[in-house]
Design an enzyme around this catalytic site. Structure first.
Site: not given
Length: 738
Positions: A234, A256-258
């Protein structure tokens, strides 16, 4: 006359300027006026209003400025919402080797998503699958970068639309994920660190993302959970900026992912403060944040922490503006202001039922249906379109794989008086992960068999075993039914707990007591057809050695039972092929066909080296004969394209589909190269006795490899291989000149 010419020229020029002003340009297609609107809106926003635009899967409308809400959702093999069409799981539909089918499927998924008020889908998953222990295996398309690229591009094009249809009212923004190399984690553990060479990164894991940008202009990208060579994905400016944006040309949205923005600091310990984390994520081009079920509080990094960081000067406002600009561009490109309820739901509606806590995968899957989307008034008509169900059945038919058949299949519908249908997956819903909790319907294998035979046979049923909590009495009941029947159809595999995100395995045998059940049913002496419904390659060497017929569907979607029954009774000739290698056991993991040539021959104590089934494998009820491969030219320059040709004949008695595969090997290279690499394929249909000549292109792109920071080709000899799978191949030589 001159005055007339001047007037004509003047008005023609005005018309041309008007057309140019209305022409959509750029990676995110917008007119000049639309881009001006973006800048105007941006100039009118307060700092807090800007931050709200960066919330994904969270209210992000702005009533004061009439900025619409952009809703995200999950669409891996169908929209994750009640009543939607459930297509074969990703690993299953890839087994069709049919990009045109995949694009038609994702076109329907996009149409249903927009009808439900979803505008941005977190899919496709473009990881190159190499480790069967990994819990997310079923979400990918296969172990080969070329195949994953072709299937992925098709899926993206269907979601986003092409040409004038791109991002129209029936299409969505696709997301290439997870960037990058999450499919080869240490120990097969989801989110585990990935340590690989730059060469492996560029040759194996990056190509599907490169294709997603260059061939499909994918709208968004989602970084992966893990660290890549020590750097969290990220905040990895090398992969996200230097490669994905500058080299490939991506100019879309980063999401973003969770909860992963917060975990850069809290789990990976790669930053010292919230401000540093936010700044580095924005610098890497992660524009929006997915923080499912997190309130507008400190755990939402692009919420109050972002506002505070900009106010105290730790995060430049330009980084925030650049991120907001991307969001606004997509909201305008998608024409979200024209939706029936463009502003979506009130933020307070979400806050009331939200706990400020981390959310695990199980909760995420079960609650994701309760989204913020505002369906269109005609959404039920769209979801219940019979053409969508017909396409789901076509996809299941083309994805089903026949792995073995010792002349047992197909059955005649009146051949047996009693048919035993046994197994934990025989009469229950099995859709795989990231699936709707409430499909419009699901045909089980038992139901499919019952419908197919009608009154011609009696169908007996026993569960045989529970996958999670097996009971001895279940096995005894199944054996008794098998002894009573004339033939047994045994349906085994995974459930929604044995293969899913954050659930990995250290064993790839059939989970629970299913191997015990399999051996007990075979021991009855009755003919057995093994049907696999699962999400990762299983160790089925014993079944290959002892069971006369094996059908593999992975997870086939809502029409599972219909497609399998059609194959068993000969109404369907299976034509799918494996997109991954089936290892004999977990000791062969990671397993993939395109390995580098070893320095010494390998010896295995007490076993053999080969896989149970190789990449590209799948058989048919008919037989196909391959001729001798030929080339349109025996040599080529790097600027040229040569065509590899081969004739394929259906020598059997029934019509069938075959998937012709093209592989290449660099015979002599300055770097060790894989023993073979897939570089082309084509699905064809042949009537009995029919012959087709297949022609597949070979360009310099097919011959290049990554060395010293760039893609190169080297003159020399290449082996061209063509055949039905990665092992049964016929060869010819090609020379690449200067």
């Amino acid at each position: 006359m001159r005055l007339f010419q001047f007037i004509l020229f003047f008005f023609t020029g005005l018309q041309l300027l008007k057309v140019q002003a209305q022409e959509k340009t750029g990676y995110i297609p917008l007119t000049k006026q639309e881009r001006q609107k973006v800048e105007l809106l941006l100039s009118k926003m307060t700092l807090e209003e800007k931050a709200h635009q960066l919330a994904s899967f969270y209210p992000n409308a702005n009533k004061r400025l009439n900025i619409p809400h952009m809703q995200a959702g999950e669409c891996l093999h169908g929209v994750v919402a009640a009543g939607t069409t459930s297509f074969p799981q990703a690993i299953s539909i890839a087994s069709s080797w049919d990009p045109s089918l995949v694009e038609r499927v994702s076109t329907v998924i996009a149409k249903e998503a927009r009808a439900l008020g979803i505008h941005h889908c977190y899919t496709p998953m473009l990881g190159v699958l190499r480790d069967a222990r990994w819990g997310r295996f079923e979400e990918g398309y296969g172990e080969d970068a070329y195949l994953v690229s072709k299937i992925g591009v098709a899926f993206i094009n269907g979601l986003q639309g092409r040409g004038k249809n791109r991002f129209d009212k029936d299409h969505v923004v696709a997301t290439a994920k997870h960037f990058v190399a999450d499919s080869e984690p240490l120990l097969g553990a989801n989110g585990a660190a990935v340590e690989i060479s730059l060469r492996s990164l560029h040759e194996v894991h990056l190509p599907p993302f490169r294709a997603a940008v260059e061939e499909a202009q994918v709208g968004s990208v989602m970084p992966a959970h893990h660290t890549l060579n020590g750097v969290p994905c990220h905040i990895n400016t090398y992969t996200l900026n230097d490669v994905f944006r500058k080299e490939y040309g991506f100019d879309g949205l980063g999401v973003s992912d969770n909860n992963d923005l917060r975990w850069v600091q809290d789990r990976l310990f790669a930053t010292e403060s919230r401000e540093e984390t936010i700044r580095k994520a924005l610098e890497a081009g992660v524009h929006t944040e997915l923080a499912f079920k997190q309130t507008w509080a400190d755990k939402r990094m692009y919420g109050p922490p972002l506002v505070a960081a900009v106010k105290n000067g730790k995060v430049p406002v330009k980084l925030l503006d650049d991120a907001v600009r991307k969001v606004l561009e997509f909201k305008i490109a998608l024409h979200l202001d024209e939706e029936e309820n463009p502003l979506g739901k009130e933020m307070t509606e979400l806050q009331k039922g939200t706990k400020d806590a981390d959310v695990n995968a199980d909760v995420f899957f079960s609650q994701i249906d309760g989204s913020l989307s505002s369906p269109r008034s005609n959404y039920k008509t769209v979801l219940n379109n019979p053409a969508h169900d017909a396409l789901a059945l076509e996809a299941a038919r083309k994805s089903l794989i026949l792995l073995k058949n010792n002349n047992l299949l197909p059955f005649k519908k009146s051949q047996f008086k009693k048919i035993a249908v046994i197994g934990p997956n025989a009469d229950t819903i099995r859709l795989g992960t990231y699936s709707t909790q409430q499909p419009k319907h699901f045909i089980t294998v038992k139901q499919g068999i019952e419908t197919a035979v009608g009154k011609n046979a009696q169908v007996l049923y026993a569960k045989g075993t529970d996958i999670q909590h097996p009971k001895d009495t279940q096995l005894a009941e199944a054996v008794a039914i098998a002894k009573e029947a004339d033939v047994c159809i045994l349906v085994l595999g995974d459930d929604d707990k044995t293969v899913m995100e954050n659930v990995d395995r250290d064993d790839i045998t059939l989970p629970g007591d299913q191997d015990k059940l399999l051996q007990a049913i075979v021991a009855t002496g009755k003919p057995v057809v093994l049907v696999l419904l699962h999400g990762r390659p299983a160790a089925i060497q014993w079944a290959k050695d002892h069971v006369p017929a094996i059908l593999d569907g992975w997870f086939l979607g809502q029409e599972t039972g219909t497609a399998i029954a059609e194959a068993i009774f000969g109404d369907l000739n299976p034509s799918g092929k494996l997109t991954v290698t089936y290892p004999r056991n977990v000791g062969q993991v990671p397993a993939f066909y395109n390995t580098l040539i070893p320095g010494r021959p390998r010896m295995m104590w007490g076993t053999t080296e080969g896989a149970t089934y190789p990449f590209g494998y799948g058989i048919s009820y008919t037989q196909f004969k391959y001729g001798v491969p030929k080339l349109s030219k025996a040599s080529m320059k790097a600027s040229e394209t040569v065509f590899a040709e081969i004739e394929v004949t259906n020598t059997g008695k029934v019509a069938g589909d075959e998937i012709v595969q093209l592989y290449l090997r660099d015979d002599i290279s300055s770097l060790a190269r894989p023993i073979k690499e897939l570089k082309g394929f084509k699905r064809i249909s042949l009537r009995p006795g029919e012959t087709q000549k297949i022609s597949l292109p070979i360009s310099s792109r097919s011959l290049e490899f990554w060395k010293d920071g760039k893609w190169i080709t080297e003159p020399g000899s290449f082996t061209v291989m063509m055949g039905p799978n990665s092992e049964e191949l016929k060869t010819i030589k090609l020379e690449l000149t200067q």
